[in-house]
Design an enzyme around this catalytic site. Structure first.
Site, PDB file in Angstrom:
ATOM      1  N   LEU A  24     -30.945  29.402  11.206  1.00  0.00           N
ATOM      2  CA  LEU A  24     -30.897  27.950  11.280  1.00  0.00           C
ATOM      3  C   LEU A  24     -29.968  27.362  10.209  1.00  0.00           C
ATOM      4  CD1 LEU A  24     -34.355  26.742  12.378  1.00  0.00           C
ATOM      5  CD2 LEU A  24     -32.374  27.727  13.979  1.00  0.00           C
ATOM      6  N   HIS A  28     -28.481  22.793  13.223  1.00  0.00           N
ATOM      7  CA  HIS A  28     -29.828  22.952  13.986  1.00  0.00           C
ATOM      8  C   HIS A  28     -30.722  21.768  13.454  1.00  0.00           C
ATOM      9  CE1 HIS A  28     -28.611  27.008  14.426  1.00  0.00           C
ATOM     10  NE2 HIS A  28     -28.960  26.734  15.614  1.00  0.00           N
ATOM     11  N   LYS A 140     -20.877  22.066  19.748  1.00  0.00           N
ATOM     12  CA  LYS A 140     -20.125  23.269  19.517  1.00  0.00           C
ATOM     13  C   LYS A 140     -19.873  23.995  20.667  1.00  0.00           C
ATOM     14  CE  LYS A 140     -20.713  26.868  17.268  1.00  0.00           C
ATOM     15  NZ  LYS A 140     -20.017  27.859  17.735  1.00  0.00           N
TER      16      LYS A 140
END
Ligand code: PAF
Length: 279
Positions: A24, A28, A140
Site C-alpha cells: 500500500l 491507497h 490511475k
C-alpha cells in the site's frame, strides 16, 4: 468476513471497501481516508490476484509486505483488513470467470488479453465476501474502473449489483509520477525517465485547453514527449472519449476526453491517464 459485516450492519453501520493487491502507498491511504469519512466499517482487501496476471507477467515478483500494509492502514485511520489466500478466493480453481466484452478488449486488454477477466472475476468475488455499500478505486487504473462499473451493473448477484463504485483522483509523487505499487521496481534513472509520462499528459491537456481538438495532433504531442526519452518504449498514447474509451477524430466542446498512456521502462510497465474536458 461475513460475520464482521453482518454484525456491523446490525448495529446500523454502512460498509466501505478498498480492494487492493497490497504494498500500500499514499494513493491507497487517500482511499481509506475517504471511505472512513462516509462509512463506519471500512474493509481493505489485500490479495495479489493470480488470475489477472499473464503467464510472462510479474505475479511471482509482485511486491508483498503485510506488516508494511498494516502500518499504512493504521496510519490512514484503521480498517478491517481482509487478506484471503488463493484457495479461499478460488476454491473452484477459478473455473468460472467473468468477461466484460468490448471495454475489456481494447488498450490494456489488447496488451494483456486475460487481465480484465481476472480483475472482473476477483472484484465480484471480493464484493461477495465484503458485501460493501461502496467501493473505492483510484483513477490511475481508469479502464479498470470502467470494467468494474460494467461488471457491477451487469451482475446478477445482489451483493455485487448494489455496490456504488467511487473513483478518486490519482495520487502523484512530487515530480508527477503516479503512485503505484510497481514503482518499487524502478531504478533512479527509470524514475527520472518516467516523469515524461506526466509531462506528456499535462502538455497534451494544455494544448487542449488552447483549443486543440484533433485526436491525431493530441496523440502526436504526447508521442513527441515520450519518444524524447530513449529508455522508454511506448505501448500506447491515445486520446479517447472518456466514458467508453472509443476513438474519434475530433472532440467537441464540453466533451470529456481521456488521455491514456502505457509505457515500458526496462521490465516495468507503467500506465497513467488524465481526463480533460474540452473547452
Ligand atoms: O487495482 C488493483 O489493485 C487490482 O486490480 C484489484 C482491483 C484489487 C483487483 O485485484
Amino acid at each position: 468476513m461475513h460475520q464482521i459485516v453482518a454484525d456491523a450492519r446490525a448495529s446500523g453501520a454502512t460498509v466501505g471497501c478498498i480492494p487492493t493487491m497490497g504494498y500500500l502507498h499514499d494513493g491507497h491511504a487517500s482511499l481509506i481516508r475517504a471511505a472512513s469519512k462516509k462509512h463506519r466499517l471500512v474493509v481493505v482487501s489485500i490479495f495479489v490476484n493470480p488470475t489477472q496476471f499473464g503467464p510472462s507477467e510479474d505475479f511471482e515478483r509482485y511486491p508483498r509486505n503485510l506488516d508494511h500494509d498494516l502500518k499504512v492502514v493504521a496510519e490512514a485511520g484503521g480498517a478491517v483488513v481482509f487478506a484471503p489466500t488463493v484457495e479461499e478466493m478460488y476454491p473452484d480453481g477459478a473455473r468460472s470467470t467473468i468477461h466484460i466484452p468490448q471495454i475489456s478488449e481494447i488498450l490494456e486488454g489488447a496488451s494483456r488479453p486475460t487481465h480484465f477477466d481476472g480483475v472482473a472475476t476477483v472484484v465480484s468475488r471480493l464484493f461477495e465476501a465484503m458485501h460493501p455499500d461502496e467501493a473505492f478505486f483510484g483513477q490511475k487504473d481508469l479502464q479498470q474502473t470502467l470494467v468494474i462499473e460494467h461488471m457491477v451493473s451487469a451482475s446478477e448477484i445482489d451483493d455485487v449489483r448494489n455496490v456504488t463504485v467511487t473513483v478518486l483522483p490519482t495520487q502523484r509523487e512530487h515530480n508527477g509520477l503516479a503512485r503505484s505499487s510497481r514503482n518499487v521496481y524502478l531504478t533512479a534513472e527509470d524514475r527520472e525517465d518516467a516523469t515524461a509520462i506526466y509531462r506528456a499528459l499535462t502538455g497534451a491537456s494544455e494544448k487542449m485547453a488552447d483549443g486543440e481538438n484533433s485526436r491525431a495532433n493530441i496523440e502526436a504531442a504526447m508521442r513527441r514527449t515520450l519518444d524524447s526519452v530513449s529508455g522508454l518504449t511506448v505501448d500506447y498514447a491515445v486520446a479517447v472519449e472518456a466514458s467508453t474509451l472509443q476513438t474519434k477524430d475530433l472532440f467537441i466542446s464540453g466533451e470529456q476526453v481521456a488521455l491514456l498512456i502505457a509505457v515500458r521502462l526496462g521490465r516495468t510497465r507503467l500506465i497513467d491517464n488524465m481526463v480533460v474536458k474540452m473547452p
